[in-house]
Write a protein that holds these residues in place. Structure first.
Motif, PDB file in Angstrom:
ATOM      1  N   TYR A  37       0.834  -1.209   0.000  1.00  0.00           N
ATOM      2  CA  TYR A  37       0.000   0.000   0.000  1.00  0.00           C
ATOM      3  C   TYR A  37       0.869   1.259   0.000  1.00  0.00           C
ATOM      4  N   LEU A  38       1.877   1.309   0.856  1.00  0.00           N
ATOM      5  CA  LEU A  38       2.721   2.499   0.968  1.00  0.00           C
ATOM      6  C   LEU A  38       3.534   2.753  -0.297  1.00  0.00           C
ATOM      7  N   ASP A  39       3.920   1.690  -0.994  1.00  0.00           N
ATOM      8  CA  ASP A  39       4.727   1.851  -2.204  1.00  0.00           C
ATOM      9  C   ASP A  39       3.889   2.172  -3.434  1.00  0.00           C
TER      10      ASP A  39
ATOM     11  N   VAL B 288       9.270   4.191 -10.070  1.00  0.00           N
ATOM     12  CA  VAL B 288       9.175   3.396  -8.844  1.00  0.00           C
ATOM     13  C   VAL B 288      10.549   3.222  -8.203  1.00  0.00           C
ATOM     14  N   ALA B 289      11.567   3.010  -9.028  1.00  0.00           N
ATOM     15  CA  ALA B 289      12.914   2.843  -8.487  1.00  0.00           C
ATOM     16  C   ALA B 289      13.357   4.085  -7.721  1.00  0.00           C
ATOM     17  N   MET B 290      13.157   5.257  -8.322  1.00  0.00           N
ATOM     18  CA  MET B 290      13.608   6.499  -7.696  1.00  0.00           C
ATOM     19  C   MET B 290      12.719   6.901  -6.523  1.00  0.00           C
ATOM     20  N   ARG B 291      11.431   6.633  -6.631  1.00  0.00           N
ATOM     21  CA  ARG B 291      10.481   7.141  -5.631  1.00  0.00           C
ATOM     22  C   ARG B 291      10.344   6.236  -4.410  1.00  0.00           C
ATOM     23  N   THR B 292      10.421   4.912  -4.599  1.00  0.00           N
ATOM     24  CA  THR B 292      10.151   4.009  -3.485  1.00  0.00           C
ATOM     25  C   THR B 292      11.270   3.014  -3.203  1.00  0.00           C
ATOM     26  N   VAL B 293      11.799   2.344  -4.246  1.00  0.00           N
ATOM     27  CA  VAL B 293      12.713   1.231  -3.997  1.00  0.00           C
ATOM     28  C   VAL B 293      14.057   1.713  -3.459  1.00  0.00           C
TER      29      VAL B 293
ATOM     30  N   GLY C  65       7.952  -2.958  -4.203  1.00  0.00           N
ATOM     31  CA  GLY C  65       8.495  -2.294  -5.387  1.00  0.00           C
ATOM     32  C   GLY C  65       8.057  -2.961  -6.679  1.00  0.00           C
ATOM     33  N   ALA C  66       8.067  -4.297  -6.703  1.00  0.00           N
ATOM     34  CA  ALA C  66       7.645  -5.014  -7.910  1.00  0.00           C
ATOM     35  C   ALA C  66       6.167  -4.777  -8.198  1.00  0.00           C
ATOM     36  N   TYR C  67       5.348  -4.849  -7.166  1.00  0.00           N
ATOM     37  CA  TYR C  67       3.910  -4.635  -7.347  1.00  0.00           C
ATOM     38  C   TYR C  67       3.612  -3.215  -7.814  1.00  0.00           C
ATOM     39  N   ALA C  68       4.300  -2.232  -7.236  1.00  0.00           N
ATOM     40  CA  ALA C  68       4.078  -0.846  -7.640  1.00  0.00           C
ATOM     41  C   ALA C  68       4.451  -0.625  -9.094  1.00  0.00           C
ATOM     42  N   SER C  69       5.560  -1.219  -9.533  1.00  0.00           N
ATOM     43  CA  SER C  69       5.985  -1.050 -10.923  1.00  0.00           C
ATOM     44  C   SER C  69       4.971  -1.646 -11.899  1.00  0.00           C
ATOM     45  N   ILE C  70       4.481  -2.840 -11.603  1.00  0.00           N
ATOM     46  CA  ILE C  70       3.508  -3.475 -12.490  1.00  0.00           C
ATOM     47  C   ILE C  70       2.188  -2.706 -12.486  1.00  0.00           C
TER      48      ILE C  70
END
Length: 270
Positions: free
Chosen positions: A58-60, A117-122, A160-165
């Motif tokens: 949820y947070l990501d 997603v990489a820059m913002r969360t992961v 991170g994976a879920y957010a990207s997809i």
């Protein structure tokens, strides 16, 4: 002398470089194996671990979903307008919409979502996890009977994976809608031609390549920065060395994303 380095030391430097390269990629592969084992373990889905996993997903995803979708919609409108006007000036209007769909949906949106997603969360999440490891918080969690891998590491990778997809899938739908509106406006006159063009673009082979590319993008942005940050915090706690290792992980991230994009282009057009 080569750049101030005696020739006798050159083989040692090359060996050290190859060794660091192999160790870095070995950490990424090992991290992926750990994630696979944890996913297959029933203990990863107990109530406490499941709650932590759902919270991290949820947070990501949710805080960035609206902003990135709006950005994708704006980008789609701008690119559609530019391509349609340019194609009209050259007498290629019939190919404009197909070009927009191929460039935006097949190529730009998935890559942009992965980088976002990489820059913002992961990457911030990996830095936070490395900080917890250096401070001893993970060891304290283990001493209390918890599992740091399940409670801190696995949720960040899957988040991170879920957010990207999710961002890629939703933004592609929005891009398709904006492309239609940019060409035909708010009416259904072009719906038949649009769906026919959509079927011509998204053939089974291209759809398979698109799905695999999106999945590989998500796994790359979830694993590579995390492996670099964890290895740096474990190997050398000095902040300068940690920053250098994190920058190396960022370079590896971009390299893998570009390779995936290159192979997807080869699969789609050759």
């Amino acid at each position: 002398m080569i750049d101030g380095l005696p020739p006798a030391l050159l083989p040692q430097r090359l060996w050290a470089l190859v060794r660091r390269w192999a160790l870095a990629w070995g950490n990424v592969v090992g991290l992926g194996a750990v994630v696979l084992v944890l996913l297959c373990s029933p203990s990863s889905y107990r109530r406490r671990a499941r709650k932590r996993l759902a919270l991290q997903i949820y947070l990501d995803t949710v805080p960035v979903l609206a902003g990135f979708t709006a950005l994708a919609a704006l980008l789609s409108l701008v690119v559609t307008h530019i391509v349609v006007v340019t194609a009209h000036s050259y007498g290629l209007t019939r190919y404009a919409l197909e070009m927009v769909v191929r460039v935006l949906v097949l190529e730009l949106i998935p890559l942009t979502a992965a980088l976002f997603v990489a820059m913002r969360t992961v990457i911030p999440g990996a830095a936070r996890l490395a900080q917890l490891r250096r401070s001893g918080a993970l060891q304290a969690l283990r001493a209390r009977g918890g599992d740091p891998l399940r409670m801190e590491f696995l949720p960040r990778v899957l988040g991170g994976a879920y957010a990207s997809i999710t961002l890629a899938a939703l933004s592609c739908v929005v891009a398709l809608l904006m492309a239609y509106l940019g060409v035909y406006g708010f009416n259904t006159a072009g719906f038949s031609a649009y769906t026919r063009m959509f079927g011509q673009v998204f053939t089974p082979s291209i759809t398979l390549v698109f799905a695999l590319k999106t999945l590989l993008f998500s796994l790359t942005v979830a694993l590579v920065p995390m492996a670099a940050s964890l290895h740096a915090s474990h190997a050398d706690p000095q902040p300068g060395r940690h920053d250098a290792a994190s920058q190396g992980g960022l370079a590896r991230l971009f390299a893998v994303l570009l390779l995936i994009e290159l192979f997807s282009l080869l699969g789609n057009y050759y």
